[in-house]
Scaffold this active site. Structure first.
Site, short mmCIF file in Angstrom:
data_model
loop_
_atom_site.label_atom_id
_atom_site.label_comp_id
_atom_site.label_asym_id
_atom_site.label_seq_id
_atom_site.Cartn_x
_atom_site.Cartn_y
_atom_site.Cartn_z
N CYS A 150 0.82 -1.23 0.00
CA CYS A 150 0.00 0.00 0.00
C CYS A 150 0.85 1.27 0.00
O CYS A 150 0.35 2.35 -0.30
CB CYS A 150 -0.95 0.02 1.19
SG CYS A 150 -1.91 -1.48 1.34
N HIS A 198 -3.60 6.97 2.88
CA HIS A 198 -4.00 5.66 2.38
C HIS A 198 -5.39 5.33 2.94
O HIS A 198 -5.66 5.54 4.12
CB HIS A 198 -2.98 4.61 2.82
CG HIS A 198 -3.38 3.22 2.48
ND1 HIS A 198 -3.88 2.88 1.25
CD2 HIS A 198 -3.37 2.07 3.22
CE1 HIS A 198 -4.16 1.58 1.24
NE2 HIS A 198 -3.86 1.08 2.41
N ASN A 246 -10.30 -0.41 0.40
CA ASN A 246 -8.85 -0.33 0.38
C ASN A 246 -8.35 -0.87 -0.97
O ASN A 246 -8.55 -2.05 -1.27
CB ASN A 246 -8.30 -1.16 1.54
CG ASN A 246 -6.79 -1.15 1.64
OD1 ASN A 246 -6.10 -0.75 0.70
ND2 ASN A 246 -6.28 -1.59 2.77
O1 UT7 Z 1 -3.63 -1.51 3.65
C1 UT7 Z 1 -3.25 -2.17 4.80
C2 UT7 Z 1 -4.10 -3.36 4.94
N1 UT7 Z 1 -4.79 -3.60 6.12
C3 UT7 Z 1 -5.40 -2.75 6.97
O2 UT7 Z 1 -5.31 -1.58 6.92
C4 UT7 Z 1 -6.24 -3.39 8.04
C5 UT7 Z 1 -6.06 -2.78 9.39
N2 UT7 Z 1 -6.98 -3.38 10.31
C6 UT7 Z 1 -8.29 -3.06 10.35
O3 UT7 Z 1 -8.74 -2.21 9.60
C7 UT7 Z 1 -9.14 -3.71 11.40
O4 UT7 Z 1 -8.31 -4.45 12.27
C8 UT7 Z 1 -10.25 -4.64 10.81
C9 UT7 Z 1 -11.30 -3.81 10.14
C10 UT7 Z 1 -9.63 -5.63 9.85
C11 UT7 Z 1 -10.92 -5.40 11.97
O5 UT7 Z 1 -11.44 -4.50 12.92
P1 UT7 Z 1 -11.11 -4.66 14.47
O6 UT7 Z 1 -11.84 -3.62 15.17
O7 UT7 Z 1 -9.60 -4.68 14.62
O8 UT7 Z 1 -11.74 -6.07 14.78
P2 UT7 Z 1 -11.03 -7.38 15.33
O9 UT7 Z 1 -10.17 -7.99 14.30
O10 UT7 Z 1 -10.42 -7.08 16.67
O11 UT7 Z 1 -12.30 -8.29 15.56
C12 UT7 Z 1 -13.32 -7.96 16.48
C13 UT7 Z 1 -14.45 -8.97 16.33
C14 UT7 Z 1 -13.97 -10.40 16.28
O12 UT7 Z 1 -14.92 -11.19 16.95
P3 UT7 Z 1 -14.66 -11.71 18.44
O13 UT7 Z 1 -13.42 -12.55 18.34
O14 UT7 Z 1 -14.51 -10.50 19.27
O15 UT7 Z 1 -15.90 -12.51 18.73
C15 UT7 Z 1 -13.99 -10.74 14.82
O16 UT7 Z 1 -14.17 -12.11 14.59
O17 UT7 Z 1 -15.12 -8.73 15.07
C16 UT7 Z 1 -15.19 -9.97 14.35
N3 UT7 Z 1 -15.16 -9.67 12.92
C17 UT7 Z 1 -16.27 -9.43 12.19
N4 UT7 Z 1 -17.56 -9.38 12.53
C18 UT7 Z 1 -18.44 -9.09 11.55
C19 UT7 Z 1 -14.08 -9.60 12.11
N5 UT7 Z 1 -14.47 -9.31 10.86
C20 UT7 Z 1 -15.81 -9.21 10.89
C21 UT7 Z 1 -16.79 -8.93 9.91
N6 UT7 Z 1 -18.08 -8.86 10.29
N7 UT7 Z 1 -16.46 -8.69 8.63
#
Ligand code: UT7
Length: 327
Positions: free
Chosen positions: A115, A254, A284
């Protein structure tokens, strides 16, 4: 040595027509529009048609950038394509684009910095022009991330989209153009965001067992890294340029997650109206995110001559980059 002021003299973007909405994703994985919007800010993303590959998107964006620059493709000295989704591992997507554009005089190569690739590309192109080696360089960020996205993985498939943005760099009047670049990498974090297959480490069978050619991401680790790095990289680029946060007219970050952008705005004390955000429409798009946002800012008349524009990005590698430009 012949040191010239170098800036962006033309911009262009292209996004595929097909829109994939959050509502459609609700039928594909266990997720909800509400979760995606509140946790990422993304509402929809674009998906390339089956017959389109990255060079096709890059071509459309490049035609617009070259026309906006008022030059002919034959006047390009170099083409750099920043991408993690090249059409093929070789020939490079930049070579395919060079042929398609008829840019016969141009050297061409792909650049891999995920990215952050577009900002790495700007730094490379700008240096080659200010040294006097080249006059016009096309820098493209182009991706077909849908081809390396696992649509059964809700942690990643809600984030990514396809598209391309392009700029032509050339000489500009003294006092304008690029003022600084701040590039960085931390290879120790490489495992946090990766595609295992397609390279020399794994056999095709081994790669398939390790997730194939799909993006694998430790989302919350990447999130923390991004929050730590974005504001700081922009501040360092401003410091190098002899400017401060108050001088920013438009921040073009970004487009990964609205909460990451928000944290950068807080650190830079910047109001939302001084920041370009379009991730709600495109998600993204990795290396293409920043040049698409730039082209859109130009289209919308959000950048005036003399404005201080700051680019900042982060991504796989891990990598990051920031740049200050006087438009
Ligand atoms: O260009 C660079 C590439 N990457 C990025 O920039 C990504 C950077 N990271 C992020 O943007 C965030 O970490 C995400 C959007 C990917 C995830 O958000 P988060 O607030 O960090 O959520 P998390 O990974 O801590 O997950 C929280 C909960 C989990 O459930 P439990 O374990 O608490 O029960 C996940 O399983 O949310 C769940 N979860 C979802 N729920 C509904 C993860 N993805 C989803 C989804 N829909 N799509």
């Amino acid at each position: 040595m012949n040191v010239q002021a170098v800036g962006i003299i033309g911009t262009g973007k292209y996004v595929p027509e097909r829109i994939l909405t959050n509502q459609e994703l609700e039928h594909m994985v266990e997720t909800s529009d509400e979760w995606i919007v509140t946790r990422t800010g993304i509402r929809e993303r674009r998906i390339a048609a089956p017959e389109q590959a990255t060079s096709d998107l890059a071509y459309e964006a490049s035609l617009k950038a070259i026309a906006a620059a008022g030059i002919a493709a034959e006047e390009l000295d170099l083409i750099i394509v920043a991408t993690i989704t090249p059409d093929t591992s070789f020939p490079s997507t930049a070579c395919l684009l060079q042929d398609r554009l008829g840019a016969k005089k141009a050297a061409a190569f792909d650049l891999s910095a995920a990215c952050s690739g577009f900002i790495y590309g700007l730094a490379t192109a700008s240096s080659l022009i200010s040294s006097g080696m080249y006059k016009h360089v096309l820098v493209v960020g182009a991706e077909c991330l849908s081809r390396i996205t696992d649509y059964t993985d809700r942690n990643t498939c809600i984030l990514f989209g396809d598209g391309a943005g392009a700029v032509v760099l050339g000489e500009v009047p003294q006092g304008r153009g690029f003022r600084s670049f701040q590039l960085g990498a931390d290879g120790a974090g490489g495992e946090l965001l990766k595609v295992s297959g397609g390279g020399s480490r794994l056999s095709p069978e081994g790669a398939a067992a390790a997730g194939g050619h799909y993006i694998q991401m430790a989302g919350s680790e990447v999130f923390k890294f991004a929050v730590r790095i974005m504001g700081g990289a922009a501040e360092e680029a401003l410091y190098k340029a002899g400017l401060s946060k108050e001088d920013i007219d438009l921040l073009i970050p970004h487009q990964a997650n609205i909460r990451i952008i928000q944290s950068a705005l807080n650190r830079l004390n910047l109001p939302e109206e001084k920041c370009m955000v379009n991730l709600d429409k495109y998600g993204n798009v990795s290396a293409a995110s920043i040049p698409i946002a730039l082209a859109e800012a130009v289209e919308e008349g959000r950048i005036q001559e003399g404005d201080t524009v700051v680019f900042v990005g982060f991504g796989g590698g891990l990598t990051w980059g920031a740049s200050v430009l006087v438009w």
